[in-house]
Scaffold this motif. Structure first.
Motif, PDB file in Angstrom:
ATOM      1  N   TYR A 209       0.877  -1.177   0.000  1.00  0.00           N
ATOM      2  CA  TYR A 209       0.000   0.000   0.000  1.00  0.00           C
ATOM      3  C   TYR A 209       0.913   1.226   0.000  1.00  0.00           C
ATOM      4  O   TYR A 209       1.686   1.429   0.953  1.00  0.00           O
ATOM      5  CB  TYR A 209      -0.877  -0.021   1.252  1.00  0.00           C
ATOM      6  CG  TYR A 209      -1.848   1.140   1.368  1.00  0.00           C
ATOM      7  CD1 TYR A 209      -3.051   1.132   0.666  1.00  0.00           C
ATOM      8  CD2 TYR A 209      -1.556   2.233   2.171  1.00  0.00           C
ATOM      9  CE1 TYR A 209      -3.941   2.190   0.770  1.00  0.00           C
ATOM     10  CE2 TYR A 209      -2.443   3.295   2.285  1.00  0.00           C
ATOM     11  CZ  TYR A 209      -3.634   3.264   1.574  1.00  0.00           C
ATOM     12  OH  TYR A 209      -4.519   4.310   1.672  1.00  0.00           O
ATOM     13  N   SER A 272      -2.190  -4.601   4.876  1.00  0.00           N
ATOM     14  CA  SER A 272      -3.471  -4.531   4.165  1.00  0.00           C
ATOM     15  C   SER A 272      -3.828  -3.091   3.780  1.00  0.00           C
ATOM     16  O   SER A 272      -3.322  -2.126   4.372  1.00  0.00           O
ATOM     17  CB  SER A 272      -4.583  -5.099   5.054  1.00  0.00           C
ATOM     18  OG  SER A 272      -4.815  -4.206   6.134  1.00  0.00           O
ATOM     19  N   THR A 273      -4.729  -2.969   2.819  1.00  0.00           N
ATOM     20  CA  THR A 273      -5.220  -1.659   2.392  1.00  0.00           C
ATOM     21  C   THR A 273      -5.872  -0.935   3.570  1.00  0.00           C
ATOM     22  O   THR A 273      -5.639   0.265   3.779  1.00  0.00           O
ATOM     23  CB  THR A 273      -6.263  -1.840   1.262  1.00  0.00           C
ATOM     24  OG1 THR A 273      -5.661  -2.608   0.224  1.00  0.00           O
ATOM     25  CG2 THR A 273      -6.730  -0.505   0.709  1.00  0.00           C
ATOM     26  N   GLU A 274      -6.656  -1.675   4.352  1.00  0.00           N
ATOM     27  CA  GLU A 274      -7.375  -1.064   5.472  1.00  0.00           C
ATOM     28  C   GLU A 274      -6.391  -0.506   6.505  1.00  0.00           C
ATOM     29  O   GLU A 274      -6.519   0.639   6.949  1.00  0.00           O
ATOM     30  CB  GLU A 274      -8.294  -2.098   6.155  1.00  0.00           C
ATOM     31  CG  GLU A 274      -9.425  -2.610   5.278  1.00  0.00           C
ATOM     32  CD  GLU A 274      -8.936  -3.526   4.143  1.00  0.00           C
ATOM     33  OE1 GLU A 274      -7.911  -4.224   4.317  1.00  0.00           O
ATOM     34  OE2 GLU A 274      -9.572  -3.519   3.073  1.00  0.00           O
ATOM     35  N   ALA A 277      -4.503   2.551   5.053  1.00  0.00           N
ATOM     36  CA  ALA A 277      -5.341   3.759   5.013  1.00  0.00           C
ATOM     37  C   ALA A 277      -5.525   4.327   6.418  1.00  0.00           C
ATOM     38  O   ALA A 277      -5.528   5.543   6.621  1.00  0.00           O
ATOM     39  CB  ALA A 277      -6.683   3.427   4.376  1.00  0.00           C
ATOM     40  N   ARG A 295      -2.289   3.908  -2.863  1.00  0.00           N
ATOM     41  CA  ARG A 295      -3.257   2.809  -2.952  1.00  0.00           C
ATOM     42  C   ARG A 295      -2.496   1.485  -2.943  1.00  0.00           C
ATOM     43  O   ARG A 295      -1.263   1.483  -2.987  1.00  0.00           O
ATOM     44  CB  ARG A 295      -4.081   2.916  -4.233  1.00  0.00           C
ATOM     45  CG  ARG A 295      -3.260   2.922  -5.498  1.00  0.00           C
ATOM     46  CD  ARG A 295      -4.173   3.130  -6.708  1.00  0.00           C
ATOM     47  NE  ARG A 295      -3.436   3.416  -7.927  1.00  0.00           N
ATOM     48  CZ  ARG A 295      -2.816   2.529  -8.682  1.00  0.00           C
ATOM     49  NH1 ARG A 295      -2.820   1.248  -8.332  1.00  0.00           N
ATOM     50  NH2 ARG A 295      -2.183   2.875  -9.774  1.00  0.00           N
ATOM     51  N   THR A 296      -3.204   0.380  -2.906  1.00  0.00           N
ATOM     52  CA  THR A 296      -2.545  -0.924  -3.015  1.00  0.00           C
ATOM     53  C   THR A 296      -2.158  -1.139  -4.469  1.00  0.00           C
ATOM     54  O   THR A 296      -2.967  -0.948  -5.374  1.00  0.00           O
ATOM     55  CB  THR A 296      -3.479  -2.034  -2.504  1.00  0.00           C
ATOM     56  OG1 THR A 296      -3.624  -1.859  -1.083  1.00  0.00           O
ATOM     57  CG2 THR A 296      -2.896  -3.412  -2.768  1.00  0.00           C
TER      58      THR A 296
END
Ligand SMILES: Cc1cc2nc3c(=O)[nH]c(=O)nc-3n(C[C@H](O)[C@H](O)[C@H](O)COP(=O)(O)OP(=O)(O)OC[C@H]3O[C@@H](n4cnc5c(N)ncnc54)[C@H](O)[C@@H]3O)c2cc1C
Length: 325
Positions: A209, A272-274, A277, A295-296
């Motif tokens: 990410y 992870s993306t979550e 972010a 972004r990923t």
């Protein structure tokens, strides 16, 4: 350079031997920073270990200095009067997916390794710009904008270095066989010989990410005030840096960045993306970015974190997705 030496070189190497003024000489000595230059007496485009050994032996016999160029991303000296060894034709890449290692020849750039390793879901500890040469990056330590904080210096993940020393001998240098030379090479740059191949670790990473946020220059103080305390709270899987950039008004840049004065916040997270972010949220909350492309993405897009130009430049201009590398 007297002609007998270039004639002698032509007799012992398979690659081209070019003198100033010859067609192709300018390409052979081209550098990344267009404010810099190389001016060797002769350039030799080596094609093999045998070529490298032949050049080093001849230079030693004639007491001539030797310089090395792979991509020209870093000019330490102008190589005046030297025989310049251009390694760029030595471009072999071998991936051992089981051992999670790569072995590359001297002329290989990071772009070739990231592409080859990606086929096995692996990634090298490459730098911000994939057009940089693998060997000199690793000899200089090698700080990766993705792996830097979790894995340390890339030089600490080198397994073996194949080297032609000043006596023209070929050495396979490992921590076990030649501990002093192995130690000195990893940080000692090109001071101990001409590296012909290098083997190093790969990591099971296919995406991350990350990317960059460009903030308006007028909001720089507010963003930096948050960034300097926020950066200290990040886990080791996250890496960040900042650059203050006055960008040129060139068409290669996305429209909102042309001619802009910006603060570029770079961010990469191995997770992870979550989670990524969530980690980045305090920076995004400071003010609206002109451009936010975090972004990923596949590891092969890691050059988009810093977005430096991949080809020769005299300006501090970032690239866009199409030209970056
Ligand atoms: C845009 C840009 C981004 C960068 N990003 C990073 C980064 O993220 N992390 C990081 O750690 N570094 C980074 N660097 C620094 C980069 O790793 C060094 O400048 C590196 O030396 C470039 O190597 P090269 O082969 O591309 O360049 P060259 O100019 O071809 O070589 C650099 C030096 O290494 C010597 N050399 C090259 N090949 C050999 C060889 N086979 N044997 C012995 N000596 C050799 C040359 O003589 C020369 O002195 C970056 C540089 C640039 C310009």
């Amino acid at each position: 350079m007297n002609d007998p030496v270039s004639e002698e070189l032509r007799g012992v190497v398979a690659g081209p031997v070019l003198l100033p003024g010859d067609a192709g000489f300018a390409d052979e000595v081209a550098v990344y920073n267009l404010n810099n230059y190389l001016e060797p007496a002769v350039a030799v485009g080596v094609t093999s270990v045998a070529d490298v050994r032949a050049v080093v032996r001849l230079a030693a016999a004639r007491r001539l200095p030797v310089a090395v160029r792979t991509t020209g991303h870093q000019v330490a000296q102008h190589a005046g009067g030297a025989i310049l060894i251009n390694t760029s034709r030595m471009d072999g890449v071998r991936i051992d997916a089981d051992a999670r290692t790569a072995r590359v020849e001297a002329g290989v750039r990071w772009s070739a390794v990231t592409a080859a390793a990606a086929e096995y879901g692996l990634a090298p500890m490459s730098g911000s710009t994939l057009s940089v040469g693998v060997v000199a990056y690793l000899l200089g330590g090698g700080q990766s904008p993705v792996f830097g904080r979790s894995q340390g210096y890339a030089a600490d993940h080198v397994r073996e270095i194949e080297l032609v020393t000043a006596d023209g001998e070929l050495r396979q240098v490992t921590a076990a066989d030649e501990p002093d030379l192995f130690w000195a090479l990893r940080g000692g740059k090109g001071n101990f010989g001409v590296v012909t191949a290098i083997e190093f670790d790969l990591f099971p990473v296919s995406e991350f990410y990350g990317g960059g946020l460009h903030f308006p220059g007028e909001r720089m103080a507010s963003v930096l005030r948050v960034w300097r305390t926020w950066a200290l709270t990040l886990p080791e899987e996250a890496t960040t840096s900042v650059a203050v950039q006055r960008l040129p008004p060139i068409p290669e840049l996305p429209e909102p960045l042309r001619g802009a004065f910006v603060l570029h916040v770079r961010f990469a997270f191995l997770g992870s993306t979550e989670d990524g972010a969530r980690l980045l949220a305090p920076i995004r909350a400071v003010t609206a970015a002109i451009l936010d492309d975090v972004r990923t993405r596949p590891y092969t897009e890691s050059a988009l974190i810093h977005a430096s130009p991949s080809t020769g430049t005299s300006a501090s201009a970032p690239c866009c997705a199409a030209t970056c590398g």
